[in-house]
Scaffold this motif. Structure first.
Motif, PDB file in Angstrom:
ATOM      1  N   GLU A 425       0.824  -1.206   0.000  1.00 14.83           N
ATOM      2  CA  GLU A 425       0.000   0.000   0.000  1.00 14.83           C
ATOM      3  C   GLU A 425       0.863   1.264   0.000  1.00 14.83           C
ATOM      4  OE1 GLU A 425      -2.938   0.023   3.072  1.00 14.83           O
ATOM      5  OE2 GLU A 425      -4.068   1.657   2.135  1.00 14.83           O
ATOM      6  N   ASP A 429       0.546   4.047  -2.888  1.00 13.68           N
ATOM      7  CA  ASP A 429       0.252   5.456  -2.590  1.00 13.68           C
ATOM      8  C   ASP A 429       1.305   6.367  -3.194  1.00 13.68           C
ATOM      9  OD1 ASP A 429      -2.013   4.762  -1.283  1.00 13.68           O
ATOM     10  OD2 ASP A 429      -1.123   4.790   0.740  1.00 13.68           O
ATOM     11  N   LYS A 430       2.581   5.931  -3.126  1.00 19.72           N
ATOM     12  CA  LYS A 430       3.675   6.728  -3.659  1.00 19.72           C
ATOM     13  C   LYS A 430       3.517   6.876  -5.174  1.00 19.72           C
ATOM     14  CE  LYS A 430       8.752   6.907  -3.853  1.00 19.72           C
ATOM     15  NZ  LYS A 430       8.939   6.862  -5.291  1.00 19.72           N
ATOM     16  N   ILE A 432       0.839   6.679  -6.962  1.00 16.95           N
ATOM     17  CA  ILE A 432      -0.303   7.545  -7.281  1.00 16.95           C
ATOM     18  C   ILE A 432       0.085   9.016  -7.100  1.00 16.95           C
ATOM     19  CG2 ILE A 432      -2.623   8.257  -6.492  1.00 16.95           C
ATOM     20  CD1 ILE A 432      -3.181   5.263  -5.957  1.00 16.95           C
ATOM     21  N   ALA A 433       0.770   9.300  -5.976  1.00 19.33           N
ATOM     22  CA  ALA A 433       1.175  10.672  -5.694  1.00 19.33           C
ATOM     23  C   ALA A 433       2.148  11.218  -6.734  1.00 19.33           C
ATOM     24  CB  ALA A 433       1.800  10.749  -4.296  1.00 19.33           C
ATOM     25  N   LYS A 477      -8.201   2.052  -5.078  1.00 17.56           N
ATOM     26  CA  LYS A 477      -7.780   3.402  -4.697  1.00 17.56           C
ATOM     27  C   LYS A 477      -8.113   4.451  -5.751  1.00 17.56           C
ATOM     28  CE  LYS A 477      -4.216   2.420  -1.345  1.00 17.56           C
ATOM     29  NZ  LYS A 477      -4.471   3.239  -0.142  1.00 17.56           N
TER      30      LYS A 477
END
Lengths: 479, 95
Positions: A425, A429-430, A432-433, A477
């Protein structure tokens, strides 16, 4: 020029039998020994010696006969075939003529047209090989090495049932596989343990009578057999269409020039004056003996292929590849028995990665650097999600290079798949950012971009994340 | 004469014999006599007789597949007119 021609081919295959000693003497048969160090008085044809038949050749011929549904003769007779040649010290070759040990067999092949064809096996008889003449490095002389003299041969004669060079090769390959399965010949073509003569003729399509044939001698590779037959067929057709006639003769294939040329007029050389060899008594075989040999018959390629398709639910192409040699089939079954993965996955690994590595290094299955148990160990780690299929290829190469078992390599290189969803996860998240532009496009309906994100995550995790898990998490996500 | 000169020439060629004209004449006569003598057997009706492979009514003895011979090349090659590197030398054979 409008005549369509039919090609008619019959093969005489010589398979050297894998005995320790010669057919009629106690000399060794090992290949590559110093000249004449494996030739004793019997092999040299000294006066007063007596040939005594090797028990093992009778067993091997019997086994072959049973494998091709032939009649194994209860009584067979050795005869002398008389001719003069420097590599034949006795002035005759001991062979079999009227009463060979095997008769009336058959073999089924899939022809070039995809249809199954029955190829009759007229006979298979036992005989001794001759010596070798060496010409290189000698000026006015030829050198004679009689190490090969007296080596046992099984000559397998087919009916003129073959209709193309390709079918001839298919038939010969199948005989090659069978003698190998039976363990009666090593089939080594480079060393001359498996070679063939091809009787080739042509006739106008529809004609019943056979055309005059030429015999192509000593073809010792599958590629040359096909080329030699094709070039000979072309020669005969051209000859007839130009008004000539084919002469019955022996021809030699010259692979450098890709042509066949006449060796000698066969009519004259063919007067062999066979007669029963008074030095040898008839060979008698009992029904009990034949049944005892039958009981030792291994599973043959066709049966094994059918069983692989049935039992392991393999694609028929894969089953054919895996049963092409008995050792490869045994290796494969070793993997299947030792792994929890499906038989098809095991087949993919044996044919794909293992086959590729063997090919690349020019090795046979018996020289494989990875055992069946070790390969099963690798396949199991994919099966239990320890590693992905992609990482497995990397592990395979390391195993091939001798870096240990699958578990060793996974451990030492830290290749274990990350299954901890918290860790994945963080990376998701990284990614996506870092790629907000692509995120916007994805949300606008460019679904294909999911692959881009999965790729990025896999890259970040050095391929150790589970792609399915990553995919699911991304979709959740990015909703 | 049951054999003619041509047949005897063929037989001589197969046996690699070089015969003079007188020897041919003699051989044709002598060989014909032998053939005529043996030919008397044709008078017997052999319709139901299985051809004999060997005069002794026994079966071939088989030996186990064991290597029993040892290398004795040097000894055997003492009989050869010429040897080089273990090879027996013969006049050049060409194919």
């Amino acid at each position: 020029m409008s005549v369509a021609w039919e090609v008619v081919i019959g093969l005489e295959i010589h398979a050297q039998l894998a005995t320790k000693s010669k057919i009629f003497s106690g000399s060794p048969t090992a290949y590559g020994a110093d000249p004449n160090t494996q030739a004793n008085l019997v092999d040299l044809g000294y006066p007063g010696v007596l040939p005594v038949l090797n028990k093992e050749v009778v067993r091997m011929a019997t086994l072959f006969g049973l494998a091709v549904s032939a009649t194994v003769a209860r009584r067979s007779v050795f005869a002398r075939k008389n001719y003069f040649y420097p590599d034949l010290p006795k002035g005759y070759q001991i062979s079999q003529l009227e009463l060979p040990i095997v008769e009336h067999g058959e073999m089924h092949i899939i022809g070039v047209d995809g249809m199954e064809k029955r190829i009759g096996i007229t006979r298979a008889h036992l005989e001794e090989d001759a010596g070798k003449s060496i010409h290189e490095g000698l000026d006015a002389s030829s050198g004679i090495d009689l190490n090969r003299a007296g080596t046992p041969l099984l000559e397998i004669v087919s009916e003129p049932d073959l209709r193309s060079a390709k079918d001839a090769v298919t038939y010969m390959k199948k005989i090659h596989t069978i003698v190998h399965y039976l363990g009666i010949s090593d089939g080594n073509m480079q060393e001359g343990s498996f070679r063939c003569d091809a009787n080739v003729s042509v006739r106008p399509m529809g004609q019943k009578e056979l055309g005059t044939r030429a015999e192509l001698k000593n073809l010792n590779s599958f590629r040359y057999i096909e080329k030699a037959i094709n070039i000979e067929v072309e020669r005969q057709i051209d000859l007839i269409e130009d008004g000539g006639t084919v002469v019955q003769e022996t021809r030699l294939y010259d692979s450098d020039k890709d042509e066949t040329r006449s060796m000698r007029s066969k009519e004259e050389a063919n007067d062999y004056r066979y007669f029963p060899d008074p030095d040898l008594l008839p060979v008698e075989i009992s029904n009990e003996y034949i049944e005892a040999i039958r009981a030792t018959m291994p599973e043959l390629p066709d049966a094994k292929q059918a069983r692989f398709i049935d039992e392991y639910e393999l694609k028929s192409d894969d089953a054919a590849i895996l049963t092409a040699s008995r050792m490869l089939a045994d290796f494969y079954e070793g993997v299947v028995k030792a792994t929890d993965a499906t038989a098809q996955v095991a087949a993919n690994w044996v044919i794909g990665d293992l086959g590729g590595a063997l090919n690349r290094d020019g090795l046979g299955i018996s020289d494989s650097k990875i055992s069946s148990d070790e390969l099963a160990g690798l396949v199991d780690r994919i099966h239990d999600d320890t590693i992905s299929g992609k990482i497995a290829k990397q592990v395979f190469e390391a195993m091939w290079d001798g870096e240990g078992s699958a578990d060793d390599v996974i451990e030492s290189k830290g290749l274990k798949q990350i299954t901890d969803s918290g860790a994945i996860e963080l990376v998701v998240d990284k990614v996506i950012a870092d790629n907000l532009g692509q995120v916007a496009e994805y949300k606008a309906g460019k679904d294909k971009l999911i692959g881009f994100f999965v790729g990025k995550v896999m890259q970040e995790t050095k391929g150790q994340a589970n792609p399915g898990q990553v995919n699911q998490m991304l979709r959740d996500k990015l909703k | 004469m049951s054999l003619d000169k041509e047949q005897v020439q063929h037989i001589a060629m197969l046996a690699r014999l070089n015969l003079s004209d007188e020897e041919y004449a003699e051989s044709v006569e002598k060989l014909s006599k032998i053939v005529d003598f043996v030919d008397q057997l044709s008078a017997v009706d052999t319709t139901d007789v299985v051809p004999m492979a060997h005069p002794v009514d026994a079966a071939q003895r088989l030996r186990p597949d064991d290597v029993t011979a040892t290398n004795d090349r040097d000894h055997y090659q003492q009989n050869a007119p010429e040897v080089v590197d273990g090879l027996y030398l013969v006049p050049k054979v060409l194919e």
